[in-house]
Write a protein that holds these residues in place. Sequence first.
Motif, PDB file in Angstrom:
ATOM      1  N   ALA A 272       0.840  -1.208   0.000  1.00 40.01           N
ATOM      2  CA  ALA A 272       0.000   0.000   0.000  1.00 40.01           C
ATOM      3  C   ALA A 272       0.874   1.256   0.000  1.00 40.01           C
ATOM      4  N   VAL A 273       1.957   1.230   0.767  1.00 47.56           N
ATOM      5  CA  VAL A 273       2.862   2.388   0.839  1.00 47.56           C
ATOM      6  C   VAL A 273       3.411   2.707  -0.562  1.00 47.56           C
ATOM      7  N   LYS A 274       3.820   1.648  -1.271  1.00 45.04           N
ATOM      8  CA  LYS A 274       4.391   1.837  -2.615  1.00 45.04           C
ATOM      9  C   LYS A 274       3.348   2.389  -3.577  1.00 45.04           C
ATOM     10  N   LYS A 275       2.143   1.831  -3.484  1.00 42.01           N
ATOM     11  CA  LYS A 275       1.083   2.202  -4.413  1.00 42.01           C
ATOM     12  C   LYS A 275       0.664   3.662  -4.243  1.00 42.01           C
ATOM     13  N   TYR A 276       0.589   4.143  -2.996  1.00 41.41           N
ATOM     14  CA  TYR A 276       0.022   5.477  -2.760  1.00 41.41           C
ATOM     15  C   TYR A 276       1.062   6.564  -2.500  1.00 41.41           C
ATOM     16  N   GLN A 277       2.342   6.203  -2.466  1.00 42.09           N
ATOM     17  CA  GLN A 277       3.405   7.217  -2.345  1.00 42.09           C
ATOM     18  C   GLN A 277       3.153   8.207  -1.221  1.00 42.09           C
ATOM     19  N   VAL A 278       2.973   7.704  -0.027  1.00 43.90           N
ATOM     20  CA  VAL A 278       2.582   8.564   1.097  1.00 43.90           C
ATOM     21  C   VAL A 278       3.792   9.136   1.845  1.00 43.90           C
ATOM     22  N   LYS A 279       3.520  10.090   2.744  1.00 40.69           N
ATOM     23  CA  LYS A 279       4.603  10.717   3.529  1.00 40.69           C
ATOM     24  C   LYS A 279       4.817  10.011   4.861  1.00 40.69           C
ATOM     25  N   SER A 280       3.740   9.380   5.389  1.00 39.93           N
ATOM     26  CA  SER A 280       3.857   8.736   6.699  1.00 39.93           C
ATOM     27  C   SER A 280       3.217   7.356   6.675  1.00 39.93           C
TER      28      SER A 280
END
Length: 353
Positions: A272-280
Motif C-alpha cells: 500500500a505504501v508503494k502504491k500510494y506514495q505517502v509521507k507517513s
Amino acid sequence: MKILGIETSCDETAAAVVEDGTKILSSVVASSLEMHQKTGGIIPEVAAREQIKCIIPVIEESIKSAKSIKGIKDIDAIAVTYGPGLIGSLLVGIETAKTLSDVWNVPIIPVNHLVGHLYANWLQTNNPQPTTHNSVPEFPAIALVVSGGHTDLVLMKNHGQIEWLGGTRDDAAGECFDKAARLLELGYPGGPAISAAAQLATSNQQPATKLPRPMISDDNLDFSFSGLKTAVLREVMNLKANQQYNNLATYQLAHELQEAICEVLVTKTLKAVKKYQVKSLLLAGGVSANSRLRELFQSAISHTPSTIKLFIPEFKLCTDNAAYIASAAYFNNFPVPWETITAYPSLAIDDKT
Ligand code: KG4
Ligand code: ZN
C-alpha cells in the motif's frame, strides 16, 4: 482546548484529559483482565457489569490527576467512543458521557474507536521509541489498524478523510493471536502470551512446520487469518499423535505463528505504501505493541528508498485507552446534541454514521 475522553468499547474502562490533541494531562485505565483470564476470554456481560462499577471513579481520577486542571470548569468538551465494540460496554461509556455533557453543559463529540486508535500517533510521549519524531504525522498517510477485532489498511488523506483500502476477510490479526494462544494453552490475551513464548523458541532445535502466509502474494490489500489458526490446530494434533507435543514444540509453533502474522502484515502494508506514495506510515491497535512487528516495520522502512516516516505509538498507547479518543475528537471536532448519540457495535473505520 482540554478534552475529557471516555472509552469503554471492550473490557477496559478508561478516561483521560488531553490538551490540544497531543498533550496527555492524565490517562486512567481500569481493566477487568484478571476476570477474563479465568474464563480464557471476555464474557461481555461480565465486562459491562465491571465497567458500571468503575466508570465514575475512573473519570473522577482522570480529572483529579490531570495536571493544570482545577475542576470540571476547565474541561472544554467530552469525547466518547460510540462504536465499534460490545454493546453493553459501549452503553456504559455513552450514557455516562451524555449525562455529564448535559449536567456540566459541555459539548460532546462521538468518536469511532478505530479512528481513535490512529490518534495514538499524535500523542506526545515521555518514553521515546525509535520511531518517535519531533513532528506529528504528515498526510497523506497509510495506516494499519491491528486490534483484537479488526485488521484494516486505510489511506488518511487528512483528518476526517479516511479511505478504506483493505482488511481481513475473516479473523483479525489479534483474534488469530488470541485463538492460537488458547489452542496452545498459553493464556489470555494471546498476543503478549504468543510473543513471550516465541522468545523461548531456540534456533538450534527442529523448527516448527512452516505455517502458511495467507494472501501474501495476492494482488489486493486484504488479509485472511482464520486458516492460520486451523493450521496451528492441525500441527498440535499431529504433534500429539506422534507424542512430540511438549513445551519446546509450543514455543517453536508460537514463534512460527508470530513470524507468519507479522510477515503478512508488513508485506501487504508496504504494498500500500508503494502504491500510494505517502509521507507517513502509521501503526495502531493492540497488535502494534508486538515487538517483532515493530522491529520488522522499522527494518522495512529503513530499506525503502522514499523518505516516508514510520510512526508507532508507545507500548501503553497501542492498547485501549481514552487519551487517543480525546485526541481524535480534537482533530475531528464535530460536537452533536447528546440526545442523538447511540451505540454502533459494528461501526467500520470509514463509517460516517
Ligand atoms: O486494540 P486492542 O487493545 O483492543 C481492541 O480494540 O480489540 O487490541 C487487543 C488485541 C488482542 O487481540 C491482543 O492479543 C493483542 O491486541 N495484543 C498483542 C500484543 N499486545 C496486545 N498482539 C501481539 N503482540 C502483543 N504484544
Ligand atoms: Zn481497541
